[in-house]
Design a protein around this motif. Structure first.
Motif, PDB file in Angstrom:
ATOM      1  N   GLU A  36     -26.974   6.079  12.707  1.00  0.00           N
ATOM      2  CA  GLU A  36     -26.705   6.529  11.579  1.00  0.00           C
ATOM      3  C   GLU A  36     -26.386   8.246  11.534  1.00  0.00           C
ATOM      4  OE1 GLU A  36     -25.294   5.994   7.782  1.00  0.00           O
ATOM      5  OE2 GLU A  36     -26.042   4.559   8.796  1.00  0.00           O
ATOM      6  N   ASP A  37     -26.977   8.892  12.324  1.00  0.00           N
ATOM      7  CA  ASP A  37     -26.930  10.376  12.379  1.00  0.00           C
ATOM      8  C   ASP A  37     -26.355  10.917  13.602  1.00  0.00           C
ATOM      9  OD1 ASP A  37     -29.006   9.702  14.032  1.00  0.00           O
ATOM     10  OD2 ASP A  37     -30.367  11.271  13.176  1.00  0.00           O
ATOM     11  N   GLY A  38     -25.563   9.812  14.445  1.00  0.00           N
ATOM     12  CA  GLY A  38     -25.072  10.132  15.575  1.00  0.00           C
ATOM     13  C   GLY A  38     -23.565  11.378  15.407  1.00  0.00           C
ATOM     14  N   VAL A  39     -23.649  12.143  16.372  1.00  0.00           N
ATOM     15  CA  VAL A  39     -22.681  13.327  16.449  1.00  0.00           C
ATOM     16  C   VAL A  39     -21.561  13.175  17.493  1.00  0.00           C
ATOM     17  CG1 VAL A  39     -22.286  15.826  16.826  1.00  0.00           C
ATOM     18  CG2 VAL A  39     -24.284  14.873  15.630  1.00  0.00           C
ATOM     19  N   MET A  40     -20.351  13.065  17.168  1.00  0.00           N
ATOM     20  CA  MET A  40     -19.232  12.999  18.091  1.00  0.00           C
ATOM     21  C   MET A  40     -18.729  14.410  18.141  1.00  0.00           C
ATOM     22  SD  MET A  40     -16.177  10.314  18.458  1.00  0.00           S
ATOM     23  CE  MET A  40     -15.552   9.739  19.952  1.00  0.00           C
ATOM     24  N   GLU A  41     -18.260  15.016  19.310  1.00  0.00           N
ATOM     25  CA  GLU A  41     -17.673  16.204  19.619  1.00  0.00           C
ATOM     26  C   GLU A  41     -16.421  16.292  20.282  1.00  0.00           C
ATOM     27  OE1 GLU A  41     -21.128  19.521  19.425  1.00  0.00           O
ATOM     28  OE2 GLU A  41     -21.902  17.820  20.453  1.00  0.00           O
ATOM     29  N   PHE A  42     -15.640  17.066  20.009  1.00  0.00           N
ATOM     30  CA  PHE A  42     -14.637  17.080  20.730  1.00  0.00           C
ATOM     31  C   PHE A  42     -14.260  18.823  21.138  1.00  0.00           C
ATOM     32  CE2 PHE A  42     -13.909  13.868  17.424  1.00  0.00           C
ATOM     33  CZ  PHE A  42     -13.587  12.906  18.499  1.00  0.00           C
ATOM     34  N   PRO A  43     -14.852  19.382  22.210  1.00  0.00           N
ATOM     35  CA  PRO A  43     -15.049  20.713  22.542  1.00  0.00           C
ATOM     36  C   PRO A  43     -13.704  21.544  22.771  1.00  0.00           C
ATOM     37  CG  PRO A  43     -16.787  19.511  23.772  1.00  0.00           C
ATOM     38  CD  PRO A  43     -15.769  18.510  23.383  1.00  0.00           C
ATOM     39  N   PHE A  44     -12.762  20.510  23.161  1.00  0.00           N
ATOM     40  CA  PHE A  44     -11.403  21.219  23.343  1.00  0.00           C
ATOM     41  C   PHE A  44     -10.350  20.753  22.365  1.00  0.00           C
ATOM     42  CE2 PHE A  44     -12.270  20.375  27.794  1.00  0.00           C
ATOM     43  CZ  PHE A  44     -12.867  21.699  28.216  1.00  0.00           C
ATOM     44  N   ALA A  45     -10.880  20.474  21.020  1.00  0.00           N
ATOM     45  CA  ALA A  45     -10.085  20.105  19.764  1.00  0.00           C
ATOM     46  C   ALA A  45      -9.005  21.457  19.346  1.00  0.00           C
ATOM     47  CB  ALA A  45     -10.809  19.697  18.727  1.00  0.00           C
ATOM     48  N   PRO A  46      -7.921  21.338  19.296  1.00  0.00           N
ATOM     49  CA  PRO A  46      -7.016  22.379  18.810  1.00  0.00           C
ATOM     50  C   PRO A  46      -7.408  22.666  17.322  1.00  0.00           C
ATOM     51  CG  PRO A  46      -5.519  20.423  19.067  1.00  0.00           C
ATOM     52  CD  PRO A  46      -7.066  19.820  19.371  1.00  0.00           C
ATOM     53  N   PRO A  47      -6.990  23.784  16.824  1.00  0.00           N
ATOM     54  CA  PRO A  47      -7.057  24.081  15.495  1.00  0.00           C
ATOM     55  C   PRO A  47      -6.508  23.048  14.583  1.00  0.00           C
ATOM     56  CG  PRO A  47      -5.999  25.996  16.833  1.00  0.00           C
ATOM     57  CD  PRO A  47      -6.192  24.816  17.887  1.00  0.00           C
ATOM     58  N   ALA A  48      -7.157  22.918  13.404  1.00  0.00           N
ATOM     59  CA  ALA A  48      -6.627  21.745  12.522  1.00  0.00           C
ATOM     60  C   ALA A  48      -7.145  20.412  13.043  1.00  0.00           C
ATOM     61  CB  ALA A  48      -5.111  22.044  12.131  1.00  0.00           C
ATOM     62  N   ARG A  49      -7.829  20.303  14.010  1.00  0.00           N
ATOM     63  CA  ARG A  49      -8.439  18.926  14.462  1.00  0.00           C
ATOM     64  C   ARG A  49      -9.810  18.911  14.474  1.00  0.00           C
ATOM     65  NH1 ARG A  49      -5.146  14.651  14.572  1.00  0.00           N
ATOM     66  NH2 ARG A  49      -6.588  13.774  16.001  1.00  0.00           N
ATOM     67  N   PRO A  50     -10.521  18.080  14.062  1.00  0.00           N
ATOM     68  CA  PRO A  50     -11.985  18.014  14.177  1.00  0.00           C
ATOM     69  C   PRO A  50     -12.559  18.395  15.305  1.00  0.00           C
ATOM     70  CG  PRO A  50     -11.398  15.880  13.751  1.00  0.00           C
ATOM     71  CD  PRO A  50      -9.916  16.738  13.912  1.00  0.00           C
ATOM     72  N   GLY A  51     -13.615  19.538  15.447  1.00  0.00           N
ATOM     73  CA  GLY A  51     -14.258  19.663  16.612  1.00  0.00           C
ATOM     74  C   GLY A  51     -15.553  18.576  16.904  1.00  0.00           C
ATOM     75  N   ARG A  52     -15.950  18.272  15.542  1.00  0.00           N
ATOM     76  CA  ARG A  52     -17.284  17.780  15.371  1.00  0.00           C
ATOM     77  C   ARG A  52     -17.364  16.711  14.118  1.00  0.00           C
ATOM     78  NH1 ARG A  52     -22.928  19.353  16.655  1.00  0.00           N
ATOM     79  NH2 ARG A  52     -24.220  18.390  15.191  1.00  0.00           N
ATOM     80  N   LEU A  53     -17.865  15.475  14.352  1.00  0.00           N
ATOM     81  CA  LEU A  53     -18.064  14.562  13.400  1.00  0.00           C
ATOM     82  C   LEU A  53     -19.404  14.151  13.349  1.00  0.00           C
ATOM     83  CD1 LEU A  53     -15.001  12.064  14.582  1.00  0.00           C
ATOM     84  CD2 LEU A  53     -15.035  13.705  12.822  1.00  0.00           C
ATOM     85  N   THR A  54     -20.258  14.353  12.270  1.00  0.00           N
ATOM     86  CA  THR A  54     -21.443  14.101  12.063  1.00  0.00           C
ATOM     87  C   THR A  54     -21.633  12.656  11.228  1.00  0.00           C
ATOM     88  OG1 THR A  54     -22.019  16.574  12.089  1.00  0.00           O
ATOM     89  CG2 THR A  54     -23.763  15.013  11.360  1.00  0.00           C
ATOM     90  N   GLY A  55     -22.514  11.884  11.826  1.00  0.00           N
ATOM     91  CA  GLY A  55     -22.687  10.743  11.027  1.00  0.00           C
ATOM     92  C   GLY A  55     -21.889   9.570  11.156  1.00  0.00           C
ATOM     93  N   ARG A  56     -22.260   8.415  11.257  1.00  0.00           N
ATOM     94  CA  ARG A  56     -21.832   7.082  11.667  1.00  0.00           C
ATOM     95  C   ARG A  56     -20.175   6.790  10.584  1.00  0.00           C
ATOM     96  NH1 ARG A  56     -24.848   2.237  10.714  1.00  0.00           N
ATOM     97  NH2 ARG A  56     -26.106   2.905  12.482  1.00  0.00           N
ATOM     98  N   ASP A  57     -20.590   7.322   9.331  1.00  0.00           N
ATOM     99  CA  ASP A  57     -19.344   7.330   8.375  1.00  0.00           C
ATOM    100  C   ASP A  57     -18.243   8.234   8.771  1.00  0.00           C
ATOM    101  OD1 ASP A  57     -20.820   5.285   6.805  1.00  0.00           O
ATOM    102  OD2 ASP A  57     -21.572   6.621   5.312  1.00  0.00           O
ATOM    103  N   ALA A  58     -18.465   9.288   8.903  1.00  0.00           N
ATOM    104  CA  ALA A  58     -17.555  10.368   9.474  1.00  0.00           C
ATOM    105  C   ALA A  58     -16.919   9.838  10.859  1.00  0.00           C
ATOM    106  CB  ALA A  58     -18.111  11.636   9.673  1.00  0.00           C
ATOM    107  N   ILE A  59     -17.550   9.095  11.656  1.00  0.00           N
ATOM    108  CA  ILE A  59     -17.012   8.425  12.983  1.00  0.00           C
ATOM    109  C   ILE A  59     -16.172   7.448  12.602  1.00  0.00           C
ATOM    110  CG2 ILE A  59     -17.573   7.470  15.146  1.00  0.00           C
ATOM    111  CD1 ILE A  59     -20.097   9.429  15.105  1.00  0.00           C
ATOM    112  N   ALA A  60     -16.553   6.750  11.653  1.00  0.00           N
ATOM    113  CA  ALA A  60     -16.060   5.414  11.062  1.00  0.00           C
ATOM    114  C   ALA A  60     -14.435   5.841  10.615  1.00  0.00           C
ATOM    115  CB  ALA A  60     -16.598   4.754  10.200  1.00  0.00           C
ATOM    116  N   ALA A  61     -14.696   6.886   9.735  1.00  0.00           N
ATOM    117  CA  ALA A  61     -13.395   7.399   9.144  1.00  0.00           C
ATOM    118  C   ALA A  61     -12.405   8.074  10.040  1.00  0.00           C
ATOM    119  CB  ALA A  61     -13.568   8.589   8.149  1.00  0.00           C
TER     120      ALA A  61
END
Length: 146
Positions: A36-61
């Protein structure tokens, strides 16, 4: 969304299962593998792209429209490495398929650092090539399939 527990799966087994779900385009099933509180990170994300998604709902979206953009065909060359932390693996892999909008081939190499606790992904750092976003049809922030 499926939230079946995979508590007895090793991190490598859970990861392999997640790849099968992506090939099957079962995004709800894939999201169900997350804490439920998982975190997905994209360390090389360019500007205007998410670098971090926090929570299952954010990852699902974020993942909801993935199959509208990339039609995955295979994950050749998957290499899963154990670490000194038993719940954490490092994955080297390649994804191949096609970009839905253009029909062009999709071929991306990834490195991911993944942590699993109680049978669910809790942390996933995805090291991918942000230059791939220059290809038409890879804007995940919206869906062209309406």
């Amino acid at each position: 969304m499926s939230v079946t527990s995979h508590a007895t799966d090793s991190p490598a087994d859970l990861y392999r299962h997640s790849l099968r779900l992506l090939l099957d385009k079962d995004i709800p099933g894939w999201v169900g593998l997350w804490a439920e509180d998982g975190v997905m990170e994209f360390p090389f994300a360019p500007p205007a792209r998410p670098g971090r998604l926090t929570g299952r709902d954010a990852i699902a979206a974020y993942m909801r429209h993935y199959p509208d953009h990339i039609d995955l065909h295979d994950f050749p060359d998957v290499r899963i490495h154990r670490t000194t932390e038993p719940d954490t693996i490092v994955v080297e892999m390649r994804a191949v398929g096609r970009i839905v909008q253009s029909g062009d081939p999709y071929d991306m190499t990834y490195i991911a650092v993944v942590t699993v606790r109680d049978g669910r992904f809790t942390s996933y750092r995805d090291y991918w090539n942000p230059l791939a976003l220059q290809a038409p049809g890879l804007d995940f922030s919206r869906s062209d399939a309406r």
